[in-house]
Design an enzyme around this catalytic site. Structure first.
Site, mmCIF file in Angstrom:
data_model
loop_
_atom_site.group_PDB
_atom_site.id
_atom_site.type_symbol
_atom_site.label_atom_id
_atom_site.label_comp_id
_atom_site.label_asym_id
_atom_site.label_seq_id
_atom_site.Cartn_x
_atom_site.Cartn_y
_atom_site.Cartn_z
ATOM 1 N N GLU A 1 -7.554 -46.503 -28.415
ATOM 2 C CA GLU A 1 -8.956 -46.617 -28.818
ATOM 3 C C GLU A 1 -9.547 -47.802 -28.060
ATOM 4 O O GLU A 1 -9.182 -48.949 -28.319
ATOM 5 C CB GLU A 1 -9.087 -46.827 -30.323
ATOM 6 C CG GLU A 1 -10.548 -46.828 -30.767
ATOM 7 C CD GLU A 1 -10.724 -47.103 -32.250
ATOM 8 O OE1 GLU A 1 -11.785 -46.758 -32.788
ATOM 9 O OE2 GLU A 1 -9.797 -47.670 -32.867
ATOM 10 N N ASP B 1 -12.659 -44.126 -47.800
ATOM 11 C CA ASP B 1 -12.365 -45.334 -48.575
ATOM 12 C C ASP B 1 -13.555 -45.817 -49.399
ATOM 13 O O ASP B 1 -13.516 -46.922 -49.948
ATOM 14 C CB ASP B 1 -11.876 -46.451 -47.651
ATOM 15 C CG ASP B 1 -12.923 -46.877 -46.622
ATOM 16 O OD1 ASP B 1 -13.983 -46.227 -46.534
ATOM 17 O OD2 ASP B 1 -12.672 -47.862 -45.903
ATOM 18 N N ASP C 1 -7.335 -45.890 -40.285
ATOM 19 C CA ASP C 1 -7.932 -46.888 -39.383
ATOM 20 C C ASP C 1 -7.626 -48.295 -39.901
ATOM 21 O O ASP C 1 -8.433 -49.212 -39.782
ATOM 22 C CB ASP C 1 -9.441 -46.678 -39.254
ATOM 23 C CG ASP C 1 -10.057 -47.451 -38.086
ATOM 24 O OD1 ASP C 1 -9.295 -47.938 -37.229
ATOM 25 O OD2 ASP C 1 -11.293 -47.587 -38.048
#
Length: 387
Positions: A132, A251, A277
Site C-alpha cells: 500500500e 469498526d 487495516d
C-alpha cells in the site's frame, strides 16, 4: 492444548455454500481429513462442539501491524510478534501490509519480510505482502507521507518482488497517475492483485482500470474520490462494478453504519472482503504510537494523525465479523464469504477459505453470538478463550 490429530464432535460446519449440522470433523497432519457424522477413530484427541459453529479461519488481506510491530519495521522478530496477536482474533492467515516510505526503507522491508515467512507454532500464517503506497495520489494520501509518494514504476516493483522472494500478492495504487494504467495491466497479467485505493480517479478512469485487470478497492469510502451524481468517482465504481471486490473496515469509525449497509446491498456478500487495516497499536493500551515516522494518537475514537486523518485501526477480525452481522443481519454463510472465502478466491488459494476434505485445517469455533471460543491452525488448537 495442541493436537496432531483432532476430531471435533457434533458441530455445525459453515461454508460459503451452506452449512451441515451435527457433523464430526477430523483434522490430521494439518489438513481436514474427513467431515461426516459419527466418525470412528482411535487414539485421537476430541473436542465437543455441540451448539457451536465451525467457520474457516479468517484471512486479513490488509493489516499493517499489532503489538508494537509494523511491517515497515523490517525487523527480524517483527512478523513473529504480529502473528500470535492476530491468531487470537481468529485470523489464521494474512497479508503483511506496507505503507508509503523511502525506497531504502521499502527495500529493507521487502527483504526482511521475504526472509521471515515461516510461521512458528502459535502464529497466523503470512501469505504474502500487500504493498500500500507509494504509488498513490497525493490528493487522497490520508496517512501516507506526502514526501515519498511517487508515480507507479514497474522497474521498482520488479526489484521489490525479487527482494521479497516473489511474495508480493497485492498492490494498492492510483491508476489515474502517470504510468498507472500500464502498471495495472502489467501487474494483473503477472498475477498480482491490483486494488484501487488512495485514488482520485474519475468513474471513467476506474472503469478503464478494471478493464485492464484491477479487481479490488482498498478500504471503500476512505481516501478515494467520493460519489457525486455527476461523477460517481472511485466510490461509485467500486460499488457498481461487479468485477471489483470492496475492502471494508467495519469498526464504526471508518464508515457510517448506513454506508456499510449500502455496500452490503449493492455488492452483496460476494463482493465484500472484511479487513482490519490495523496498525501497531492493536492489542496495546491507548496512547501515542508511530506510523511511518508520524505520530499517531490512539483513543477510543480510533487512530488519528495530529491533523485528524485516520491512521489505520485497532480493529480485530472477530469484532469486524460481529459488527457486520449487527449492521446487516447477514447469514453465517455470507460472513464466511466476507471473512475468508472471497479473500482466498482473490489470492487464488486452493487450500484455504473452505472447510473441505483436503484443505488446510484452519478454522474458528464460535457460538451463536459469534464470540470466539477456539482458533485452530493446521489442525491444532492455538487459542482457547474464556467465552
Amino acid at each position: 492444548m495442541f493436537f496432531l490429530s483432532l476430531i471435533i464432535r457434533n458441530i455445525t460446519v459453515v461454508n460459503a455454500s451452506g452449512r451441515d449440522e451435527q457433523m464430526d470433523v477430523w483434522m490430521k497432519d494439518g489438513k481436514i481429513a474427513q467431515i461426516a457424522q459419527h466418525i470412528h477413530a482411535q487414539g485421537v484427541d476430541q473436542l465437543e462442539g455441540s451448539g457451536k459453529f465451525l467457520l474457516p479461519g479468517f484471512i486479513d488481506m490488509h493489516i499493517h501491524g499489532s503489538a508494537q510491530m509494523d511491517t515497515m519495521d523490517a525487523s527480524d522478530e517483527g512478523l513473529h510478534i504480529h502473528g500470535p496477536i492476530t491468531i487470537k482474533e481468529g485470523t489464521t492467515s494474512f497479508l503483511a501490509t506496507t505503507m508509503t516510505q523511502s525506497f531504502d526503507w521499502f527495500d529493507r522491508a521487502q527483504r526482511q519480510c521475504g526472509n521471515n515467512f515461516s510461521p512458528k507454532s502459535d502464529e497466523a500464517e503470512v501469505l504474502g505482502l500487500h504493498i500500500e503506497g507509494p504509488f498513490v495520489s497525493k490528493q487522497r494520501a490520508g496517512a501516507q507521507p506526502l514526501d515519498y509518494i511517487v508515480q507507479p514504476d514497474m522497474e521498482v516493483i520488479k526489484k521489490w518482488q525479487a527482494l521479497s522472494g516473489q511474495k508480493i500478492k497485492q498492490i494498492t495504487l492510483a491508476p489515474e497517475e502517470p504510468n498507472g494504467m500500464a502498471a495495472v495491466q502489467s501487474l494483473s497479467e503477472s498475477g498480482v492483485i491490483v486494488s484501487i485505493g488512495h485514488s482520485d480517479a474519475t468513474f471513467e478512469q476506474m472503469q478503464e482500470a478494471v478493464q485492464l485487470g484491477a479487481s479490488q478497492g482498498t478500504h471503500l469510502y476512505n481516501q478515494m474520490r467520493p460519489f457525486h451524481h455527476r461523477d460517481p468517482g472511485v466510490v461509485g465504481g467500486v460499488l457498481l462494478v461487479d468485477a471489483i471486490k470492496a475492502e471494508l473496515i467495519v469498526d464504526f469509525i471508518h464508515m457510517h453504519e448506513g454506508a456499510v449497509e449500502m455496500a452490503y446491498r449493492l455488492k452483496g456478500a460476494d463482493g465484500i472482503i472484511l479487513i482490519t487495516d490495523a496498525m501497531r497499536a492493536k492489542g496495546m493500551p491507548y496512547g501515542e504510537y508511530d506510523l511511518g515516522g508520524q505520530l499517531v494518537h490512539v483513543t477510543e475514537s480510533g487512530a488519528h494523525l495530529s491533523n485528524g486523518s485516520l491512521a489505520g485501526s485497532i480493529l480485530t477480525m472477530d469484532q469486524a465479523v460481529r459488527n457486520m452481522r449487527q449492521i446487516t443481519n447477514c447469514t453465517l454463510e455470507e460472513l464466511v464469504k466476507m471473512s475468508s472465502y472471497n479473500a482466498a478466491q482473490q489470492l487464488k488459494l486452493t487450500n484455504k477459505g473452505q472447510l473441505t476434505e483436503g484443505y488446510d485445517a484452519d478454522a474458528v469455533i464460535v457460538d451463536e453470538h459469534l464470540l470466539l471460543h477456539q482458533t485452530i491452525k493446521a489442525g491444532r488448537i492455538r487459542v482457547q478463550t474464556n467465552n
